[in-house]
Design a protein around this motif. Structure first.
Motif, mmCIF file in Angstrom:
data_model
loop_
_atom_site.group_PDB
_atom_site.id
_atom_site.type_symbol
_atom_site.label_atom_id
_atom_site.label_comp_id
_atom_site.label_asym_id
_atom_site.label_seq_id
_atom_site.Cartn_x
_atom_site.Cartn_y
_atom_site.Cartn_z
ATOM 1 N N GLN A 1 0.840 -1.192 0.000
ATOM 2 C CA GLN A 1 0.000 0.000 0.000
ATOM 3 C C GLN A 1 0.877 1.245 0.000
ATOM 4 O O GLN A 1 2.011 1.219 0.486
ATOM 5 C CB GLN A 1 -0.890 0.018 1.243
ATOM 6 C CG GLN A 1 -1.854 -1.148 1.333
ATOM 7 C CD GLN A 1 -2.960 -1.049 0.314
ATOM 8 O OE1 GLN A 1 -3.604 -0.024 0.175
ATOM 9 N NE2 GLN A 1 -3.173 -2.128 -0.427
ATOM 10 N N PRO A 2 0.364 2.366 -0.523
ATOM 11 C CA PRO A 2 1.136 3.608 -0.441
ATOM 12 C C PRO A 2 1.228 4.104 0.987
ATOM 13 O O PRO A 2 0.504 3.643 1.881
ATOM 14 C CB PRO A 2 0.327 4.576 -1.318
ATOM 15 C CG PRO A 2 -1.055 4.020 -1.342
ATOM 16 C CD PRO A 2 -0.905 2.530 -1.245
ATOM 17 N N ARG A 3 2.126 5.031 1.195
ATOM 18 C CA ARG A 3 2.288 5.615 2.533
ATOM 19 C C ARG A 3 1.008 6.327 2.952
ATOM 20 O O ARG A 3 0.340 6.970 2.148
ATOM 21 C CB ARG A 3 3.454 6.606 2.546
ATOM 22 C CG ARG A 3 4.826 5.952 2.411
ATOM 23 C CD ARG A 3 5.918 6.993 2.486
ATOM 24 N NE ARG A 3 7.254 6.389 2.474
ATOM 25 C CZ ARG A 3 7.948 6.161 1.359
ATOM 26 N NH1 ARG A 3 7.426 6.487 0.186
ATOM 27 N NH2 ARG A 3 9.140 5.617 1.424
ATOM 28 N N HIS A 4 0.698 6.223 4.241
ATOM 29 C CA HIS A 4 -0.460 6.908 4.800
ATOM 30 C C HIS A 4 -0.079 8.360 5.088
ATOM 31 O O HIS A 4 1.022 8.640 5.558
ATOM 32 C CB HIS A 4 -0.891 6.196 6.086
ATOM 33 C CG HIS A 4 -2.158 6.708 6.655
ATOM 34 N ND1 HIS A 4 -3.390 6.506 6.052
ATOM 35 C CD2 HIS A 4 -2.405 7.425 7.766
ATOM 36 C CE1 HIS A 4 -4.324 7.076 6.779
ATOM 37 N NE2 HIS A 4 -3.762 7.637 7.830
ATOM 38 N N THR A 5 -0.999 9.262 4.806
ATOM 39 C CA THR A 5 -0.654 10.685 4.923
ATOM 40 C C THR A 5 -1.454 11.423 5.993
ATOM 41 O O THR A 5 -1.128 12.566 6.311
ATOM 42 C CB THR A 5 -0.872 11.401 3.582
ATOM 43 O OG1 THR A 5 -2.239 11.243 3.175
ATOM 44 C CG2 THR A 5 0.047 10.821 2.508
ATOM 45 N N GLU A 6 -2.490 10.814 6.547
ATOM 46 C CA GLU A 6 -3.381 11.534 7.454
ATOM 47 C C GLU A 6 -3.190 11.066 8.896
ATOM 48 O O GLU A 6 -2.766 9.948 9.164
ATOM 49 C CB GLU A 6 -4.840 11.332 7.040
ATOM 50 C CG GLU A 6 -5.152 11.814 5.627
ATOM 51 C CD GLU A 6 -6.562 11.485 5.210
ATOM 52 O OE1 GLU A 6 -7.306 10.927 6.052
ATOM 53 O OE2 GLU A 6 -6.918 11.773 4.068
ATOM 54 N N GLY B 1 3.148 8.880 7.026
ATOM 55 C CA GLY B 1 4.381 8.422 6.414
ATOM 56 C C GLY B 1 4.606 6.928 6.502
ATOM 57 O O GLY B 1 5.494 6.398 5.834
ATOM 58 N N GLU B 2 3.794 6.241 7.322
ATOM 59 C CA GLU B 2 3.922 4.792 7.437
ATOM 60 C C GLU B 2 2.959 4.096 6.472
ATOM 61 O O GLU B 2 2.052 4.707 5.912
ATOM 62 C CB GLU B 2 3.628 4.337 8.873
ATOM 63 C CG GLU B 2 4.665 4.810 9.877
ATOM 64 C CD GLU B 2 4.342 4.363 11.290
ATOM 65 O OE1 GLU B 2 5.281 4.298 12.106
ATOM 66 O OE2 GLU B 2 3.146 4.096 11.573
ATOM 67 N N SER B 3 3.165 2.804 6.322
ATOM 68 C CA SER B 3 2.328 2.000 5.439
ATOM 69 C C SER B 3 2.007 0.685 6.131
ATOM 70 O O SER B 3 2.646 0.307 7.108
ATOM 71 C CB SER B 3 3.055 1.732 4.110
ATOM 72 O OG SER B 3 2.273 0.929 3.256
#
Length: 341
Positions: free
Chosen positions: A192-197, A206-208
């Motif tokens: 999955q892409p990095r989480h931004t919220e 910034g984590e996934s």
């Protein structure tokens, strides 16, 4: 020398011509637009003998191998399908290690056997590229072939459910053949892409997380088998550019109603309890009907006549049917748990 005259007719087609002839949906046109031009890798569709060998290696049943080989697109008879094969393969290669853009689902193509098997030929064409990508990720040879073997399972499942050969709509196979999804032992995963919220149940900005899938017909979902798979996934994740900080799972098997029907020590309930559920329930009566019984139905309500036909051999089968007969519904639900590599 007239280079245009020496170029096969199917290679001179435009996306608009192909879309018009094949009645492609707008999301398919959008998906193919970045690779619609003439520039790109020169791809080689496997010949009959190579395709047969690869299909066997991908655990494809003999009946599905035979129908696939008989449905190889022909440049003279199927120019638009040959164009679509080439551009779909280019798209997957261009996105190795990343989710394909737009809607991840690839709908079944309307038409006869060649159309229904076209994406099988796409996946066979990109297979060497995905194998190389798997090696770069650190998957061993058995893990790579086990991941790609999702193709054989999908062909067999769709044939049994639909009563005809070829692929139905799929979102999992484009993930597998873009190198985004892979199988490690009992479980399968999707990057999955990095989480931004902020405000995520387990992830920080910034984590996934790795999205977790539970392949069917693969033996018991024992804690030991799951532990081994999660451990291996985290081992691989150390080499990913994204910071993997845990796992997510969105499935009807995460529906907390199952705890009212199954013993606390059952493998499904022990799997559920690894995760913290979030309140995102989506009605999905179709999911257990498809994944437990291999059946589909039309409309929002499971027909009572279908429920009467379903076997009641296991506690899970009895739970699925009994709950629906009592007027209940089953839901897809998401769970997360945090665990760092």
């Amino acid at each position: 020398m007239n280079h245009h005259a020496s170029t096969p007719a199917w290679q001179r087609l435009s996306l608009s011509e192909v879309a018009r002839t094949l009645a492609l949906e707008p999301d398919v046109v959008e998906r193919l637009t970045p690779v619609a031009g003439p520039d790109g890798p020169r791809l080689s569709v496997p010949d009959h003998e190579t395709a047969d060998r690869l299909l066997a290696r991908l655990n494809t049943e003999p009946e599905d191998r035979a129908t696939t080989l008989a449905a190889r697109p022909d440049p003279d008879d199927d120019p638009e399908l040959c164009w679509l094969l080439d551009r779909s393969a280019r798209l997957l290669i261009s996105r190795l290690g990343r989710r394909p853009p737009g809607n991840p689902a690839w709908a079944a193509l309307p038409g006869g056997p060649v159309a229904r098997h076209l994406y099988v030929w796409v996946f066979l064409t990109v297979l060497p590229y995905v194998r190389d990508h798997h090696a770069d990720l650190g998957l061993n040879d058995d893990e790579s072939w086990a991941s790609l073997g999702a193709l054989g399972s999908a062909l067999a499942s769709d044939r049994r459910v639909n009563g005809r050969p070829g692929l139905d709509a799929t979102w999992g196979l484009p993930m597998t053949f873009s190198g985004t999804g892979f199988r490690l032992g009992r479980l399968a995963y999707e990057r999955q892409p990095r989480h931004t919220e902020t405000g995520h149940p387990v992830l920080r900005p910034g984590e996934s997380a790795l999205n977790t899938h539970i392949p069917g017909n693969s033996g018991p979902l024992t804690p030991a088998a799951c532990d081994a798979s999660f451990d291996r996934a985290l081992e691989l994740a150390r080499g990913f550019p994204e910071q993997v900080a845990g796992f997510g799972c969105h499935s009807w098997l995460m529906d907390d109603q199952l705890a009212g029907y199954l013993p606390a020590g059952s493998n499904i309930i022990r799997f559920q309890r690894r995760f913290t559920a979030v309140n995102d329930r989506m009605r999905a009566d179709w999911a257990p009907i498809l994944h437990v019984f291999g059946r589909r139905f039309d409309g929002p309500v499971v027909p009572p006549a279908l429920l009467d036909e379903l076997p009641q051999r296991t506690s899970l089968e009895r739970a699925v049917v009994g709950h629906l007969r009592d007027g209940g519904h089953w839901y897809n639900q998401t769970g997360w748990f945090r665990r760092l590599p």
